[in-house]
Design an enzyme around this catalytic site. Sequence first.
Site, short mmCIF file in Angstrom:
data_model
loop_
_atom_site.label_atom_id
_atom_site.label_comp_id
_atom_site.label_asym_id
_atom_site.label_seq_id
_atom_site.Cartn_x
_atom_site.Cartn_y
_atom_site.Cartn_z
N GLY A 11 41.66 51.43 39.62
CA GLY A 11 40.48 51.40 40.50
C GLY A 11 40.59 50.30 41.53
N LYS A 12 41.07 49.13 41.10
CA LYS A 12 41.25 48.02 42.05
C LYS A 12 42.31 48.39 43.09
CE LYS A 12 40.43 44.05 38.93
NZ LYS A 12 41.05 42.81 38.41
N ASP A 73 40.71 38.11 39.67
CA ASP A 73 39.98 38.32 38.44
C ASP A 73 38.54 38.55 38.85
OD1 ASP A 73 40.47 38.42 35.56
OD2 ASP A 73 38.88 36.92 35.47
N PHE A 156 34.77 52.72 39.07
CA PHE A 156 35.34 52.38 37.77
C PHE A 156 34.49 51.28 37.14
CE2 PHE A 156 37.20 48.17 38.62
CZ PHE A 156 37.21 48.15 40.00
N LYS A 179 30.90 51.10 48.95
CA LYS A 179 31.28 49.92 48.15
C LYS A 179 32.18 48.98 48.94
CE LYS A 179 33.32 48.56 43.76
NZ LYS A 179 34.07 48.97 42.56
#
Length: 201
Positions: A11-12, A73, A156, A179
């Site tokens: 997803g990232k 992160d 996600f 998004k």
Amino acid sequence: MDIWLATTNRGKVLEFEMLLEPLIKKGLKVKTLGDLATYYPPEETGATFLDNARIKARSLKAMQPREWIVAEDSGLAVEGMNGLPGVHSARYAGPKASDFENRVKLLKIMGLKQLANRNASFLCQMVVFDPEGQEHLFSGELKGTIAKNEVGRNGFGYDSVFIPEGETKTLAELGVAYKNKVSHRSQATNKLLELLSTKLV
Ligand code: ITT
């Protein structure tokens, strides 16, 4: 010019590739862990998003010391739960938990606690190493609230339980184009784009 993404999260990667599109059109090549013959993701033992992003960035830098390396992160911090799941977001429901299991646990605990304060933030801490080994730090935050139930099929992680500030729908309903205009990851990536664009002229 190549840039290496130190993430195992599909997803990232999809979001990064869309966000980096303006520079991909100018010749930037995005490499992922799939381009390596072997890669063993390091244990994310840090106490902060920055610690863990550094662990991931350094681990890939050890394999590709003269390349651009990007690691981040990220996670969800719920105000009424003192910032949890926070750095534990990926493994909130257990070491091998799925995104679905993590969301179920979050909604269950918030329901059991009858939390009135459902304010939350998505946080992203990015660590970038340039080919000279200099570290660059970028971050982003998206504020919102946690929905009572999960809704929507896009995205996600916790996207289907997160309603961005000013909206009535979850990120999973609003979709990736929305998004990428507002997200914690897009804020950090836009700062990375500024840095990279000075190298690609
Ligand atoms: P890498 O460490 O390999 O990048 P990961 O999924 O383990 O992949 P993190 O350690 O950064 O990534 O954990 C982030 C977790 O936080 C992720 O698994 C999601 O559950 C959640 N998260 C982060 N950003 C999110 C986003 O944009 N939308 C939904 N959930 C997100």
